[in-house]
Scaffold this motif. Structure first.
Motif, mmCIF file in Angstrom:
data_model
loop_
_atom_site.group_PDB
_atom_site.id
_atom_site.type_symbol
_atom_site.label_atom_id
_atom_site.label_comp_id
_atom_site.label_asym_id
_atom_site.label_seq_id
_atom_site.Cartn_x
_atom_site.Cartn_y
_atom_site.Cartn_z
ATOM 1 N N GLN A 49 18.813 25.951 53.998
ATOM 2 C CA GLN A 49 18.610 25.147 55.198
ATOM 3 C C GLN A 49 19.788 25.321 56.158
ATOM 4 N N VAL A 50 19.575 24.925 57.421
ATOM 5 C CA VAL A 50 20.603 25.051 58.449
ATOM 6 C C VAL A 50 20.794 23.695 59.112
ATOM 7 N N VAL A 51 22.044 23.258 59.218
ATOM 8 C CA VAL A 51 22.384 21.995 59.859
ATOM 9 C C VAL A 51 22.890 22.283 61.271
ATOM 10 N N GLN A 52 22.308 21.612 62.260
ATOM 11 C CA GLN A 52 22.736 21.720 63.646
ATOM 12 C C GLN A 52 23.407 20.415 64.055
ATOM 13 N N VAL A 53 24.591 20.518 64.648
ATOM 14 C CA VAL A 53 25.337 19.345 65.088
ATOM 15 C C VAL A 53 25.604 19.475 66.578
ATOM 16 N N SER A 54 25.321 18.419 67.322
ATOM 17 C CA SER A 54 25.494 18.454 68.767
ATOM 18 C C SER A 54 25.888 17.079 69.277
ATOM 19 N N SER A 55 26.598 17.052 70.395
ATOM 20 C CA SER A 55 26.925 15.775 71.030
ATOM 21 C C SER A 55 25.779 15.284 71.912
ATOM 22 N N SER A 56 24.774 16.152 72.143
ATOM 23 C CA SER A 56 23.590 15.782 72.926
ATOM 24 C C SER A 56 22.388 15.638 72.000
ATOM 25 N N PRO A 57 21.411 14.820 72.367
ATOM 26 C CA PRO A 57 20.217 14.672 71.522
ATOM 27 C C PRO A 57 19.525 16.010 71.288
ATOM 28 N N VAL A 58 19.095 16.232 70.059
ATOM 29 C CA VAL A 58 18.398 17.464 69.698
ATOM 30 C C VAL A 58 16.904 17.239 69.835
ATOM 31 N N SER A 59 16.247 18.101 70.612
ATOM 32 C CA SER A 59 14.811 17.981 70.829
ATOM 33 C C SER A 59 14.060 18.832 69.823
ATOM 34 N N LYS A 60 12.833 18.416 69.521
ATOM 35 C CA LYS A 60 11.998 19.218 68.631
ATOM 36 C C LYS A 60 11.440 20.449 69.329
ATOM 37 N N ASP A 61 11.492 20.462 70.650
ATOM 38 C CA ASP A 61 10.843 21.547 71.391
ATOM 39 C C ASP A 61 11.812 22.402 72.202
ATOM 40 N N ALA A 63 15.855 24.099 72.786
ATOM 41 C CA ALA A 63 17.146 24.401 72.198
ATOM 42 C C ALA A 63 18.234 23.636 72.937
ATOM 43 N N VAL A 64 19.262 23.238 72.211
ATOM 44 C CA VAL A 64 20.396 22.524 72.789
ATOM 45 C C VAL A 64 21.606 23.444 72.742
ATOM 46 N N GLU A 65 22.231 23.638 73.896
ATOM 47 C CA GLU A 65 23.402 24.493 73.938
ATOM 48 C C GLU A 65 24.621 23.763 73.388
ATOM 49 N N ASN A 66 25.675 24.542 73.109
ATOM 50 C CA ASN A 66 26.946 23.995 72.626
ATOM 51 C C ASN A 66 26.779 23.206 71.330
ATOM 52 N N SER A 67 25.968 23.748 70.444
ATOM 53 C CA SER A 67 25.794 23.140 69.130
ATOM 54 C C SER A 67 26.624 23.900 68.101
ATOM 55 N N ALA A 68 26.949 23.217 67.022
ATOM 56 C CA ALA A 68 27.570 23.857 65.872
ATOM 57 C C ALA A 68 26.500 24.031 64.794
ATOM 58 N N TRP A 69 26.543 25.164 64.095
ATOM 59 C CA TRP A 69 25.522 25.473 63.093
ATOM 60 C C TRP A 69 26.199 25.756 61.759
ATOM 61 N N LEU A 70 25.611 25.242 60.695
ATOM 62 C CA LEU A 70 26.134 25.491 59.351
ATOM 63 C C LEU A 70 24.972 25.773 58.416
ATOM 64 N N GLN A 71 24.993 26.952 57.812
ATOM 65 C CA GLN A 71 23.955 27.259 56.824
ATOM 66 C C GLN A 71 24.363 26.675 55.481
ATOM 67 N N VAL A 72 23.442 25.973 54.858
ATOM 68 C CA VAL A 72 23.707 25.338 53.572
ATOM 69 C C VAL A 72 23.570 26.385 52.472
ATOM 70 N N THR A 73 24.601 26.534 51.674
ATOM 71 C CA THR A 73 24.570 27.480 50.560
ATOM 72 C C THR A 73 24.877 26.749 49.264
ATOM 73 N N THR A 74 24.590 27.404 48.163
ATOM 74 C CA THR A 74 24.910 26.828 46.859
ATOM 75 C C THR A 74 26.406 26.573 46.752
ATOM 76 N N GLU A 75 27.202 27.479 47.336
ATOM 77 C CA GLU A 75 28.654 27.354 47.266
ATOM 78 C C GLU A 75 29.142 26.138 48.038
ATOM 79 N N THR A 76 28.592 25.898 49.241
ATOM 80 C CA THR A 76 29.051 24.753 50.024
ATOM 81 C C THR A 76 28.620 23.435 49.381
ATOM 82 N N LEU A 77 27.440 23.391 48.770
ATOM 83 C CA LEU A 77 26.988 22.165 48.114
ATOM 84 C C LEU A 77 27.787 21.871 46.852
ATOM 85 N N GLY A 78 28.218 22.937 46.166
ATOM 86 C CA GLY A 78 28.947 22.741 44.911
ATOM 87 C C GLY A 78 30.443 22.626 45.080
#
Length: 339
Positions: A49-61, A63-78
């Motif tokens: 899964q991928v986590v998107q973090v933004s200071s602006s509301p994220v819409s379902k339809d 894209a929001v610019e200036n977002s941070a993205w983090l892909q969830v991996t087994t290593e990060t969860l553990g």
């Protein structure tokens, strides 16, 4: 802070939208950055899964610019710890410099940390058309040169450069490079010669190493490529070694960033025009058809020392593109496109 959880980078719509109240943030300011810390329930996250973090509301339809993205991996969860600098700010790199203080902070009670330094003599990445099957197999194990013991939360300073593994009592570990004080830049003659492996023959490199004044020989090498034009030679040097330093910052893990598969393309071809990411894969797109145009695919191959290591899918059709890119350097033509 507005949070969106996506099933993958390719998903059309987020799976879940959420937010973190300001009272749940913790803000820390440094000279060049501001850190915002908050928590997410790990039980809701799944590798891929991928986590998107933004200071602006994220819409379902939209894209929001200036977002941070983090892909969830087994290593990060553990992971039960985080590397920080001496002030406690996250160390967003897999290297420290000799005598640079840093911390390994654990989530929960401080744990003992077993540290080993390994004899790691990894070579530079192979050109993109090389068949890995034709190359000698790497050694199955690495020799341990030193061992250390300390506790999480204890300020640590390592005085010897090398490849280290830090393992907590619960079995989780991370690799860490300890580099010279000038890293990620290169300063000594030997360091300046090493990345030229991508542009030179073995005979040319031997001549550089054997020169009575290797640093002056390196300058002469670039001046010859520039047909004697000092301004062009300076631009070639600034561009090439600037990319080497950037690759070291971006891709260093079990070895210097310029030596990795992503590093070799970054140094010789430059930053890609577009990067596409999906679970376990990156695609780098270069649009300059005459020199290096094409798509290069990297696949994730995590290891004990490099959780975010990617290997290039090498193909014989890259041969003409590669030699065309190298020729641009050897004729000094890169300087024309770098102005």
């Amino acid at each position: 802070m507005h949070i969106a959880l996506w099933s993958s980078y390719d998903a059309k719509r987020p799976m879940r939208l959420d937010s973190v109240r300001q009272s749940a943030w913790r803000i820390r300011r440094a000279e060049a950055a501001t850190w915002v810390e908050f928590c997410l329930p790990a039980a809701r996250l799944v590798p891929g899964q991928v986590v998107q973090v933004s200071s602006s509301p994220v819409s379902k339809d939209e894209a929001v610019e200036n977002s941070a993205w983090l892909q969830v991996t087994t290593e990060t969860l553990g992971r039960t710890f985080v590397l920080t600098d001496s002030a406690g700010s996250p160390l967003l790199r897999r290297y420290v410099r000799v005598q640079e203080p840093f911390l390994l902070d654990t989530y929960g009670p401080d744990q003992p940390i077993a540290t080993k330094r390994y004899a790691a003599t990894f070579g530079a990445a192979l050109p993109p058309m090389t068949d890995p099957k034709t190359q000698p197999a790497p050694p199955p194990t690495l020799g341990v040169q030193d061992t250390l013991a300390f506790r999480a939360g204890q300020l640590l300073v390592l005085s010897t450069a090398g490849l280290y593994n830090l393992r907590t009592a619960d079995g989780t570990s991370t690799g860490l490079l300890v580099e010279d004080s000038s890293f990620p830049a290169l300063t000594s003659a030997a360091e300046l010669i090493q990345p030229l492996i991508y542009l030179t023959t073995s005979a040319e490199r031997k001549k550089l190493y054997d020169a009575p004044e290797p640093k002056r020989a390196v300058d002469r090498f670039w001046l010859d490529l520039a047909a004697g034009q000092q301004s062009v030679a300076k631009l070639l040097i600034r561009t090439y070694y600037g990319r080497v330093a950037e690759a070291n910052q971006l891709f260093s893990a079990h070895k210097d960033g310029w030596m990795t598969d992503r590093g070799i393309l970054y140094v010789v071809l430059g930053p890609p025009d577009v990067v596409y990411r999906s679970a376990g894969e990156e695609q780098w797109v270069y649009r300059n058809v005459e020199v290096s145009g094409g798509t290069y695919v990297f696949r994730s191959k995590p290891s004990t020392f490099a959780a975010e290591h990617y290997e290039l899918v090498r193909r014989p059709e890259y041969e003409l593109l590669w030699y065309a890119a190298v020729e641009q350097w050897r004729k000094g033509l890169i300087a024309q496109t770098s102005r």
